[in-house]
Design a protein around this motif. Sequence first.
Motif, short mmCIF file in Angstrom:
data_model
loop_
_atom_site.label_atom_id
_atom_site.label_comp_id
_atom_site.label_asym_id
_atom_site.label_seq_id
_atom_site.Cartn_x
_atom_site.Cartn_y
_atom_site.Cartn_z
N PRO A 48 -1.31 5.94 -0.80
CA PRO A 48 0.46 5.28 -1.53
C PRO A 48 1.17 6.47 -1.65
CG PRO A 48 -1.20 4.27 -2.63
CD PRO A 48 -2.28 5.57 -2.39
N THR A 49 1.48 7.81 -2.21
CA THR A 49 1.77 8.29 -2.22
C THR A 49 1.23 9.90 -1.69
OG1 THR A 49 1.59 9.12 -4.22
CG2 THR A 49 3.45 7.71 -4.00
N GLY A 218 2.28 -1.96 -3.55
CA GLY A 218 3.20 -2.46 -2.61
C GLY A 218 3.92 -0.91 -2.04
N LEU A 219 3.30 0.31 -2.74
CA LEU A 219 3.84 2.03 -2.81
C LEU A 219 3.11 2.11 -1.05
CD1 LEU A 219 3.35 3.62 -5.44
CD2 LEU A 219 5.11 3.24 -3.90
N PRO A 225 3.75 0.42 6.85
CA PRO A 225 4.17 -0.76 6.73
C PRO A 225 3.17 -2.05 7.54
CG PRO A 225 6.23 0.10 7.25
CD PRO A 225 5.28 1.33 7.02
N ASP A 226 2.09 -0.88 8.13
CA ASP A 226 1.32 -1.42 9.79
C ASP A 226 -0.40 -1.70 8.01
OD1 ASP A 226 0.91 1.27 9.27
OD2 ASP A 226 -0.66 1.09 10.39
N SER A 227 -0.54 -1.06 7.41
CA SER A 227 -1.02 -1.51 6.02
C SER A 227 -1.41 -2.86 5.38
CB SER A 227 -1.14 0.14 5.09
OG SER A 227 -0.06 -0.68 3.73
N ALA A 228 -0.21 -3.33 5.72
CA ALA A 228 -0.43 -4.29 4.80
C ALA A 228 -1.73 -5.37 5.14
CB ALA A 228 0.96 -5.43 4.92
N ALA A 229 -1.29 -5.49 6.85
CA ALA A 229 -2.82 -5.87 7.52
C ALA A 229 -4.05 -5.94 6.79
CB ALA A 229 -2.67 -6.23 9.08
N ASP A 230 -4.29 -4.63 6.67
CA ASP A 230 -5.95 -3.87 6.09
C ASP A 230 -6.15 -4.57 5.07
OD1 ASP A 230 -5.53 -2.77 8.55
OD2 ASP A 230 -4.79 -1.10 8.32
N GLN A 231 -4.68 -4.96 3.97
CA GLN A 231 -5.46 -5.05 2.69
C GLN A 231 -5.73 -6.10 2.33
OE1 GLN A 231 -1.87 -4.84 0.86
NE2 GLN A 231 -2.05 -2.47 0.42
N THR A 232 -7.06 -6.85 2.12
CA THR A 232 -7.38 -7.63 1.50
C THR A 232 -7.07 -8.43 -0.47
OG1 THR A 232 -9.85 -7.12 2.11
CG2 THR A 232 -9.65 -8.81 0.65
N PRO A 233 -6.94 -9.65 -0.74
CA PRO A 233 -6.13 -9.28 -2.18
C PRO A 233 -7.09 -9.49 -2.64
CG PRO A 233 -5.88 -11.19 -0.31
CD PRO A 233 -6.63 -10.06 0.05
#
Length: 243
Positions: A48-49, A218-219, A225-233
């Motif tokens: 994330p950072t 979120g970070l 921005p493309d990482s959103a598609a790779d995250q599983t709740p």
Amino acid sequence: MAELRTAAWEALHQVIDPELDEPVTDLGFVRSLEVSEDGAVELHLRLPTSFCAPNFAYLMASDAKDVLRALPGVTGVVVELDDHHDSALINTGLATDAGYRDTFPGEADEDLEQLRATFRRKAHAAAMERVLTRLLKDRPELAEADLHAITVADLPDEAATRSLLNRRAAVGFGTGPDELVLVDDEGRPCSPEQVPFRLRFARATRISVEGNSHFCRGLLRTRYPDSAADQTPRAMSSEGRAS
């Protein structure tokens, strides 16, 4: 090599962020995974950072290299951490299998196994609280103090229970049907009088873990921005692929 790539991805589900208690795959930390025709694997991780703790970063990257190298058919493994302020040091240490202490000489005051043990205890406390809080809701006849006598056999056969049993095994606690569920970090049972304090402590741990996970997700999405598609709740990852 499609089968080997699938096996490599599945193996990475075993690599857990120690602080967030979730697989790096579900968090979106895997930037790329390539498998060549001759079985060479190259993995790039992102965080994330740029200033995420180097000990956590090294632990995850080192674990990733270990699980990939153990796969049948893999002829070589390169794991690199991208865009971190210590990327050069970490990647050199990974390439030479130097270990954390030799990668950061004079800075590492504990080894990775000590770090891993600390966060496994936190993960166990959080999983224990989730199960017992759910049990109180599902069985209104139970008083909070009654939790001191709840055993593994009293828990429902569901994903959250399996997750707890995995975490008990990870810290060296028994998983048999007669084992008491509510215990302290050393595996000692609680008296009825101790239940409220232990449950509050475990709840605070769980809230901290889940809050950090939400923040870091979120970070990562802000940074990549493309990482959103790779995250599983988390609800899916913690119950479906608990370590």
